[in-house]
Design a protein around this motif. Structure first.
Motif, mmCIF file in Angstrom:
data_model
loop_
_atom_site.group_PDB
_atom_site.id
_atom_site.type_symbol
_atom_site.label_atom_id
_atom_site.label_comp_id
_atom_site.label_asym_id
_atom_site.label_seq_id
_atom_site.Cartn_x
_atom_site.Cartn_y
_atom_site.Cartn_z
ATOM 1 N N GLU A 1 28.641 -43.073 -7.557
ATOM 2 C CA GLU A 1 28.262 -41.874 -6.883
ATOM 3 C C GLU A 1 27.117 -41.082 -7.913
ATOM 4 O OE1 GLU A 1 32.043 -40.234 -6.907
ATOM 5 O OE2 GLU A 1 32.785 -41.112 -5.226
ATOM 6 N N ARG A 2 26.963 -41.096 -9.151
ATOM 7 C CA ARG A 2 26.209 -40.770 -9.967
ATOM 8 C C ARG A 2 24.782 -41.470 -9.849
ATOM 9 N NH1 ARG A 2 27.611 -37.819 -14.725
ATOM 10 N NH2 ARG A 2 30.020 -37.080 -14.740
ATOM 11 N N ARG B 1 29.349 -48.467 -19.127
ATOM 12 C CA ARG B 1 30.676 -47.972 -18.704
ATOM 13 C C ARG B 1 30.933 -46.745 -19.085
ATOM 14 N NH1 ARG B 1 34.662 -53.083 -17.926
ATOM 15 N NH2 ARG B 1 35.566 -51.378 -16.658
ATOM 16 N N PHE C 1 31.388 -44.107 -17.574
ATOM 17 C CA PHE C 1 32.191 -43.258 -16.636
ATOM 18 C C PHE C 1 32.959 -44.526 -15.659
ATOM 19 C CE2 PHE C 1 29.901 -39.511 -17.089
ATOM 20 C CZ PHE C 1 28.477 -39.715 -17.288
ATOM 21 N N LEU C 2 33.937 -43.970 -15.029
ATOM 22 C CA LEU C 2 34.816 -44.974 -14.183
ATOM 23 C C LEU C 2 33.836 -45.337 -13.222
ATOM 24 C CD1 LEU C 2 37.826 -42.909 -13.958
ATOM 25 C CD2 LEU C 2 37.442 -44.822 -15.279
ATOM 26 N N ARG C 3 34.192 -46.419 -12.276
ATOM 27 C CA ARG C 3 33.701 -47.100 -11.484
ATOM 28 C C ARG C 3 33.112 -46.504 -10.464
ATOM 29 N NH1 ARG C 3 36.378 -51.253 -8.874
ATOM 30 N NH2 ARG C 3 36.640 -49.483 -7.370
ATOM 31 N N GLN C 4 33.921 -45.600 -9.665
ATOM 32 C CA GLN C 4 33.428 -45.003 -8.724
ATOM 33 C C GLN C 4 32.571 -43.880 -8.929
ATOM 34 O OE1 GLN C 4 36.976 -44.190 -6.310
ATOM 35 N NE2 GLN C 4 36.060 -44.103 -4.452
ATOM 36 N N SER C 5 32.823 -43.055 -10.134
ATOM 37 C CA SER C 5 31.974 -42.006 -10.597
ATOM 38 C C SER C 5 30.633 -42.583 -10.819
ATOM 39 C CB SER C 5 32.549 -41.359 -11.966
ATOM 40 O OG SER C 5 33.717 -40.583 -11.652
ATOM 41 N N MET D 1 27.699 -28.369 -8.092
ATOM 42 C CA MET D 1 28.515 -29.455 -7.775
ATOM 43 C C MET D 1 29.418 -29.866 -9.104
ATOM 44 S SD MET D 1 26.730 -33.466 -7.252
ATOM 45 C CE MET D 1 27.703 -34.474 -8.394
ATOM 46 N N TRP D 2 28.985 -29.718 -10.465
ATOM 47 C CA TRP D 2 29.887 -29.917 -11.389
ATOM 48 C C TRP D 2 30.963 -29.069 -11.485
ATOM 49 C CZ3 TRP D 2 28.400 -34.617 -12.193
ATOM 50 C CH2 TRP D 2 27.112 -34.993 -12.035
ATOM 51 N N THR D 3 31.147 -27.751 -11.124
ATOM 52 C CA THR D 3 31.918 -26.772 -11.222
ATOM 53 C C THR D 3 32.621 -26.147 -9.950
ATOM 54 O OG1 THR D 3 30.201 -25.180 -11.545
ATOM 55 C CG2 THR D 3 30.833 -26.274 -13.618
ATOM 56 N N GLY E 1 35.333 -29.104 -9.163
ATOM 57 C CA GLY E 1 34.012 -29.384 -9.298
ATOM 58 C C GLY E 1 34.074 -30.933 -9.636
ATOM 59 N N TYR E 2 32.827 -31.553 -9.766
ATOM 60 C CA TYR E 2 32.970 -33.006 -10.118
ATOM 61 C C TYR E 2 33.347 -33.177 -11.221
ATOM 62 C CZ TYR E 2 31.478 -37.778 -9.334
ATOM 63 O OH TYR E 2 31.441 -39.011 -9.114
ATOM 64 N N THR E 3 33.111 -32.253 -12.130
ATOM 65 C CA THR E 3 33.646 -32.572 -13.657
ATOM 66 C C THR E 3 35.132 -32.802 -13.851
ATOM 67 O OG1 THR E 3 31.457 -31.558 -14.383
ATOM 68 C CG2 THR E 3 33.616 -31.678 -16.068
ATOM 69 N N TYR F 1 36.213 -34.953 -2.392
ATOM 70 C CA TYR F 1 37.100 -34.423 -3.488
ATOM 71 C C TYR F 1 37.810 -33.150 -3.589
ATOM 72 C CZ TYR F 1 35.229 -38.939 -4.934
ATOM 73 O OH TYR F 1 34.736 -40.307 -5.272
#
Lengths: 334, 192
Positions: B61-62, B52, B54-58, B118-120, A165-167, B191
Motif C-alpha cells: 500500500e505504501r 522489510r 513494514f509488513l507485506r500488505q503495508s 491518513m496516518w492519524t 489512522g494508518y499508523t 481499515y
C-alpha cells in the motif's frame, strides 16, 4: 516382536511420518500473511512438531489404533498395507499437487479398506467411525464460524477505536503478526500430537504386553519423520494454502489460526482425531469472506475434491496392497 | 510534490505576465525537484521497502502511494516543460488559464492535507479526498471553458494547439492528485 520386524516397522513408521510431514500446512497462515518466509516457517514447524508428537501424541494414538474394529485386531500385514497406502497418497498429493489433505482420513480410509477385504463390513466399528466422521464434518463448520466470529470481533474493535489512522492500523497488524507467530507454534505443537497418531496408531494396534512397542520410541520416530517431510516437501503445501486460497493479513491469519489452535488443542486433549486441514481451510475461507477478500474458489474446489476422494482412494490402495501382500505371503515369498 | 506544484502555479502566473526569465528559473527549480523526488522514491524502495521495514500488505500500500505521488510530480514537470518549450509567449491567453493553474495548485495542497491525516485520522482524510474530487471536477470544467474559447475566439492554430496542450497538462496534474486521493480513500474505507 521380532527385532528385524520391529526395525522394519519403525522404518516404515518413519517413512509414513515423513509423508504426513509433507502435508503439514499448519504454518501456512504465517507465510500467507508475510510474517515468515516459507523456509523459516517449515523449520520452526518441524522442530515444534517433534515436541508435540512426544508430549501430546499418546492420547490420540490409543483411539485411532484400537477403536475401528469390533473384535479383531489388525494384523502385521494389514498395518503395513495401511501405512504404505497412506504414504503413497500423501506424497503423491503433496509433491504433485501441493494440496492439503487430511491424514486422518487417509488412515481411516485405509483401515476400512483392509478390514472390509479381510473380514467384511460387519467388523468395522461404525460407532467409532461415525464419531470420527462427525468430527470431520463438525470441525470445519466450527472452524469457519469460530474464525469468522473472531475476525469480525477484531474488525469491530478497530472501528470503535478513538483515534484511527494508518499508523494505528499498522501497529495493530504488527501485534497481530507477533500473536500469529505464537499461536502457530502452539498449533504445530497440537497438530504434532494429533498427526503423529496417524503414523504410529497402527503400531499401537499390534497388541499389548510384551509385544507392545514403547510409545515414546514410536512417537520419537514419528516426530522426526514428520519434521523432515515438512522441511523437504511440505513447503509446497504451505505455499498453496498461503497464497492460492485467499489473501491474508496478520489479523485475518491470526483469526483463522486462533480458531484452529483452540479447536485442535481441545480435540487432541479429548483424544479426538480431528482434521487440522479441514479446520484450517474452512477458517481461511471464513476470514476471506468476513474481510471481503477474494476467495479463490477454484483452489478450494480442488482441495474439497481431494478430501472427498481421499477415503475411497486410501481404502482401495490399502485393499489392493493387502490383497497383494496376502498373495505373496501365501506363496511363502515372505 | 507540493513545492513543485506551488512553483508550477507561480510559473504559470509569471508566464501569463510575460516574465520569461522568471518562468525559466521556476521551470529549472521544478525539474530539479522532480529529480530529487525520483531519488527519494528510489531510496524508499531500495532501502526501506526492500528491507522489510513494514509488513507485506503495508509495503504494497505504501509502494502504491509512493508511485502515485511520484506520478503527480512527473505531471508537474511535464507541464513545466511545456511552459518553457515556446520561446514567444502568445499575445492572447484565456484568463481561465490562470484560474485553472490555481485550482490545480489547490488540488495538490488539499492532497498534502489528506496524506497528513491518513496516518492519524481516516475520517478527515476521507472527507478531504472527496474535496479533492470536487476540485478536480472544477479543473476539468475550467479546461472545457478554455477549450471552448480557443475554438470560438479566433486563436491561431498554433496557439490553439499550444494552449490546449498546456491546459490539458494542468488538468492531468489535478487528475494525478485525484488518483492519490482515491487510494487514500480506499485505505480509509478498508481499515476503518
Amino acid at each position: 516382536m521380532d527385532p528385524f520386524i520391529l526395525a522394519g516397522v519403525l522404518l516404515l513408521t518413519f517413512i509414513v511420518a515423513f509423508a504426513i510431514g509433507t502435508n503439514d500446512e499448519a504454518m501456512a497462515p504465517a507465510v500467507g500473511a508475510g510474517v515468515f518466509s516459507v523456509g523459516i516457517a517449515v523449520v520452526i514447524g518441524g522442530i515444534v512438531s517433534i515436541f508435540g508428537a512426544l508430549i501430546m501424541g499418546k492420547g490420540v494414538s490409543e483411539k485411532v489404533g484400537l477403536g475401528l474394529t469390533k473384535t479383531e485386531s489388525l494384523t502385521d500385514l494389514m498395518i503395513i498395507a495401511i501405512l504404505i497406502s497412506m504414504t503413497l497418497w500423501l506424497i503423491l498429493v503433496s509433491l504433485y499437487g501441493g494440496i492439503p489433505i487430511s491424514t486422518t482420513q487417509c488412515v481411516v480410509g485405509a483401515i476400512i479398506g483392509v478390514v472390509w477385504i479381510e473380514w467384511g463390513l460387519n467388523e468395522i466399528n461404525f460407532d467409532t467411525t461415525t464419531e470420527i466422521f462427525i468430527g470431520w464434518v463438525i470441525s470445519p463448520l466450527i472452524g469457519f464460524v469460530g474464525a469468522a466470529v473472531i475476525f469480525i470481533t477484531i474488525q469491530k474493535m478497530r472501528s470503535i477505536s478513538i483515534v484511527q489512522g494508518y499508523t494505528n492500523y499498522e501497529k495493530q497488524e504488527q501485534i497481530a503478526a507477533y500473536g500469529l507467530a505464537v499461536f502457530l507454534i502452539w498449533t504445530s505443537f497440537s497438530r504434532g500430537g494429533n498427526d503423529v497418531a496417524n503414523a504410529v496408531a497402527p503400531l499401537m494396534a499390534l497388541g499389548s504386553g510384551e509385544n507392545s512397542l514403547d510409545p515414546m520410541v514410536a512417537l520419537s520416530v514419528g516426530g522426526i519423520g514428520m519434521a523432515i517431510g515438512l522441511i523437504l516437501i511440505g513447503r509446497k503445501v504451505v505455499e498453496t494454502l498461503a497464497h492460492e486460497v485467499v489473501s491474508l493479513s496478520p489479523s485475518s491469519a491470526l483469526s483463522a489460526s486462533l480458531s484452529v489452535s483452540v479447536i485442535m488443542f481441545v480435540g487432541t486433549a479429548a483424544g479426538l482425531p480431528l482434521s487440522g486441514s479441514h479446520i484450517l481451510v474452512a477458517a481461511l475461507i471464513a476470514v476471506g469472506w468476513a474481510g471481503r477478500t477474494d476467495v479463490e474458489f477454484d483452489a478450494v474446489k480442488k482441495i474439497l475434491i481431494s478430501w472427498i476422494i481421499t477415503v475411497p482412494i486410501s481404502a482401495i490402495f490399502a485393499a489392493v496392497l493387502y490383497t497383494g501382500g496376502t498373495y505373496f505371503v501365501d506363496l511363502n515369498l515372505f | 510534490m507540493q513545492v513543485s506544484s506551488a512553483k508550477l502555479n507561480e510559473a504559470v502566473q509569471a508566464w501569463i505576465a510575460k516574465d520569461k526569465k522568471k518562468v525559466d528559473e521556476l521551470v529549472e527549480d521544478i525539474i530539479e525537484l522532480e529529480r530529487e523526488a525520483d531519488e527519494v522514491k528510489e531510496d524508499i524502495i531500495q532501502n526501506i521497502f526492500s528491507k522489510r521495514a513494514f509488513l507485506r500488505q503495508s509495503t504494497e500500500e505504501r509502494y502504491i502511494l509512493v508511485e502515485l505521488l511520484d506520478h503527480v510530480t512527473t505531471e508537474v514537470e511535464e507541464c513545466a516543460l511545456i511552459l518553457r518549450s515556446k520561446d514567444k509567449i502568445p499575445d492572447k491567453i484565456p484568463e481561465e488559464l490562470k484560474v485553472l493553474s490555481e485550482i490545480t495548485w489547490k488540488c495538490t495542497d488539499q492532497l498534502q492535507d489528506a496524506i497528513k491525516f491518513m496516518w492519524t485520522d481516516y475520517e478527515k482524510a476521507r472527507k478531504i479526498s472527496f474535496k479533492i474530487e470536487k476540485t478536480r471536477d472544477k479543473a476539468r470544467n475550467e479546461y472545457y471553458t478554455i477549450f471552448s474559447r480557443l475554438m470560438n475566439e479566433g486563436y491561431s492554430p498554433e496557439s490553439v494547439y499550444y494552449l490546449d496542450r498546456l491546459a490539458k497538462e494542468l488538468v492531468e496534474v489535478a487528475l494525478a492528485g485525484e488518483n492519490v486521493a482515491d487510494h487514500i480513500r480506499a485505505l480509509a474505507v478498508k481499515y476503518s
